[in-house]
Motif scaffolding. Sequence first.
Motif, PDB file in Angstrom:
ATOM      1  N   MET A 178       7.198   7.351   7.047  1.00 41.38           N
ATOM      2  CA  MET A 178       8.255   8.033   6.298  1.00 41.38           C
ATOM      3  C   MET A 178       9.422   7.105   5.996  1.00 41.38           C
ATOM      4  O   MET A 178      10.034   7.202   4.926  1.00 41.38           O
ATOM      5  CB  MET A 178       8.738   9.246   7.081  1.00 41.38           C
ATOM      6  N   ASP A 179       9.735   6.221   6.925  1.00 41.04           N
ATOM      7  CA  ASP A 179      10.910   5.370   6.753  1.00 41.04           C
ATOM      8  C   ASP A 179      10.666   4.190   5.816  1.00 41.04           C
ATOM      9  O   ASP A 179      11.510   3.870   4.984  1.00 41.04           O
ATOM     10  CB  ASP A 179      11.397   4.856   8.108  1.00 41.04           C
ATOM     11  N   ILE A 180       9.502   3.525   5.954  1.00 40.95           N
ATOM     12  CA  ILE A 180       9.290   2.335   5.126  1.00 40.95           C
ATOM     13  C   ILE A 180       7.941   2.313   4.404  1.00 40.95           C
ATOM     14  O   ILE A 180       7.821   1.684   3.353  1.00 40.95           O
ATOM     15  CB  ILE A 180       9.479   1.030   5.944  1.00 40.95           C
ATOM     16  N   GLY A 181       6.942   3.023   4.919  1.00 42.65           N
ATOM     17  CA  GLY A 181       5.663   3.083   4.212  1.00 42.65           C
ATOM     18  C   GLY A 181       5.801   3.697   2.833  1.00 42.65           C
ATOM     19  O   GLY A 181       5.084   3.340   1.893  1.00 42.65           O
ATOM     20  N   VAL A 182       6.772   4.596   2.682  1.00 37.64           N
ATOM     21  CA  VAL A 182       7.015   5.255   1.403  1.00 37.64           C
ATOM     22  C   VAL A 182       7.367   4.246   0.311  1.00 37.64           C
ATOM     23  O   VAL A 182       7.064   4.456  -0.866  1.00 37.64           O
ATOM     24  CB  VAL A 182       8.128   6.320   1.560  1.00 37.64           C
ATOM     25  N   TYR A 183       7.970   3.111   0.676  1.00 36.60           N
ATOM     26  CA  TYR A 183       8.306   2.080  -0.309  1.00 36.60           C
ATOM     27  C   TYR A 183       7.049   1.472  -0.935  1.00 36.60           C
ATOM     28  O   TYR A 183       7.104   0.983  -2.071  1.00 36.60           O
ATOM     29  CB  TYR A 183       9.116   0.960   0.340  1.00 36.60           C
ATOM     30  N   CYS A 184       5.960   1.492  -0.207  1.00 32.79           N
ATOM     31  CA  CYS A 184       4.689   0.970  -0.733  1.00 32.79           C
ATOM     32  C   CYS A 184       3.995   2.001  -1.606  1.00 32.79           C
ATOM     33  O   CYS A 184       3.304   1.636  -2.581  1.00 32.79           O
ATOM     34  CB  CYS A 184       3.765   0.587   0.413  1.00 32.79           C
ATOM     35  N   LEU A 185       4.162   3.271  -1.283  1.00 34.08           N
ATOM     36  CA  LEU A 185       3.434   4.344  -1.972  1.00 34.08           C
ATOM     37  C   LEU A 185       4.084   4.773  -3.273  1.00 34.08           C
ATOM     38  O   LEU A 185       3.389   5.146  -4.225  1.00 34.08           O
ATOM     39  CB  LEU A 185       3.293   5.542  -1.034  1.00 34.08           C
ATOM     40  N   TYR A 186       5.409   4.737  -3.352  1.00 33.04           N
ATOM     41  CA  TYR A 186       6.072   5.237  -4.561  1.00 33.04           C
ATOM     42  C   TYR A 186       5.747   4.385  -5.793  1.00 33.04           C
ATOM     43  O   TYR A 186       5.400   4.939  -6.853  1.00 33.04           O
ATOM     44  CB  TYR A 186       7.581   5.340  -4.346  1.00 33.04           C
ATOM     45  N   PRO A 187       5.814   3.050  -5.715  1.00 35.75           N
ATOM     46  CA  PRO A 187       5.422   2.255  -6.884  1.00 35.75           C
ATOM     47  C   PRO A 187       3.968   2.485  -7.282  1.00 35.75           C
ATOM     48  O   PRO A 187       3.627   2.477  -8.468  1.00 35.75           O
ATOM     49  CB  PRO A 187       5.650   0.806  -6.420  1.00 35.75           C
ATOM     50  N   LEU A 188       3.110   2.693  -6.303  1.00 36.92           N
ATOM     51  CA  LEU A 188       1.699   2.969  -6.576  1.00 36.92           C
ATOM     52  C   LEU A 188       1.550   4.233  -7.403  1.00 36.92           C
ATOM     53  O   LEU A 188       0.794   4.269  -8.385  1.00 36.92           O
ATOM     54  CB  LEU A 188       0.930   3.096  -5.256  1.00 36.92           C
ATOM     55  N   GLN A 189       2.268   5.279  -7.027  1.00 36.54           N
ATOM     56  CA  GLN A 189       2.228   6.535  -7.772  1.00 36.54           C
ATOM     57  C   GLN A 189       2.736   6.342  -9.195  1.00 36.54           C
ATOM     58  O   GLN A 189       2.129   6.836 -10.158  1.00 36.54           O
ATOM     59  CB  GLN A 189       3.062   7.595  -7.047  1.00 36.54           C
ATOM     60  N   LEU A 190       3.831   5.614  -9.359  1.00 37.07           N
ATOM     61  CA  LEU A 190       4.404   5.424 -10.688  1.00 37.07           C
ATOM     62  C   LEU A 190       3.485   4.625 -11.604  1.00 37.07           C
ATOM     63  O   LEU A 190       3.402   4.897 -12.802  1.00 37.07           O
ATOM     64  CB  LEU A 190       5.755   4.713 -10.584  1.00 37.07           C
ATOM     65  N   LEU A 191       2.770   3.666 -11.041  1.00 34.48           N
ATOM     66  CA  LEU A 191       1.913   2.802 -11.859  1.00 34.48           C
ATOM     67  C   LEU A 191       0.518   3.371 -12.089  1.00 34.48           C
ATOM     68  O   LEU A 191      -0.057   3.206 -13.166  1.00 34.48           O
ATOM     69  CB  LEU A 191       1.795   1.418 -11.203  1.00 34.48           C
ATOM     70  N   PHE A 192      -0.021   4.065 -11.081  1.00 30.70           N
ATOM     71  CA  PHE A 192      -1.443   4.440 -11.148  1.00 30.70           C
ATOM     72  C   PHE A 192      -1.733   5.912 -10.862  1.00 30.70           C
ATOM     73  O   PHE A 192      -2.882   6.345 -10.980  1.00 30.70           O
ATOM     74  CB  PHE A 192      -2.248   3.573 -10.182  1.00 30.70           C
TER      75      PHE A 192
END
Length: 332
Positions: A178-192
């Motif tokens: 929740m604290d930092i893994g979300v930084y990896c997932l949000y760009p993924l959602q926006l791009l793909f």
Amino acid sequence: MVRFGIVGTNWITERFLDAALQHEEFSLAAIYSRTEEKAREFAGKYGVENTYTDLESFAKSGDIDAVYIASPNSLHMQQAILFLENKKHVLCEKPIGSNAREVKEIFEAARKNDVLVMEAMKSSFLPNFKSVAENLPRIGKVRRYFANYCQYSSRYDAYKEGNILNAFKPEFSNGALMDIGVYCLYPLQLLFGKPKKIQASGFMLDSGADGQGSIILTYDDMEAVVMYSKITDSTMPAEIQGEDGNILIDRISTQEKAWIQFRDGTEEDISKEQVKNGMFYEVDEFIRLIKEGRTESSINSFENSLAVMEVMDEARKQIGVIYPADRSSQEL
């Protein structure tokens, strides 16, 4: 000027204000803290007269047009809805809720009251992230997305000494994902967009919070690999692998540099000029939306924020991370 109130007097708030006060249409109007002493101490740093220790009075106040919420994750939904119901625009730190149920309730409150709410995921608005998105077609068919955010937490030293701080307390809906893994997932959602399949694993601490984890996300014709940790460090860049070349990003959370490595061995720097404190761009987006009378960002949209949370819900389910906030949720 948009008059902002602040909920949460911690280091991230100071970081936010460092960026926000550079914006010509941002005005810091009021501070909330649970104690009068802390509220006045924090307000004094910024020359603010209005302080509150009662959240409901703060939400009803005529002193503010909008609020920035940087309280513990477990409090985000209750606080966001309170301000939305009082017709205040809400910029809420990521993650915007504890789970998908809470996120849906926040967005429903925003729709009902016709006010703006946006998750404060700063990387979405960075010039270098926009450059990555614009240059994506140049690397051909994308086959893999890799993002890594591993940052040893100073609070982990305290944890090992027996002092469990908020960062590792599940009752605050905290932990590495929740604290930092979300930084990896949000760009993924926006791009793909959303994946077809999720496989997650992680290391659980005795407190019930996750210290680190990995997620493999499968799409029709590509896969994504996400690694995150609050108990180790890493300097590996993020990488989007295409059939004609790769795009690399120095650090997924700040994205200060981005470049392409083509298959013929040539490289091209695609970095753009951006201010050091990237939180400025989320403030700029939020204020622009208010000025335009809009109630949802097209980038950090309701759909994108919910999709990321649904991925994290599934990952937590597989890892075994359970929050008190999940007990009334049908999502987990």
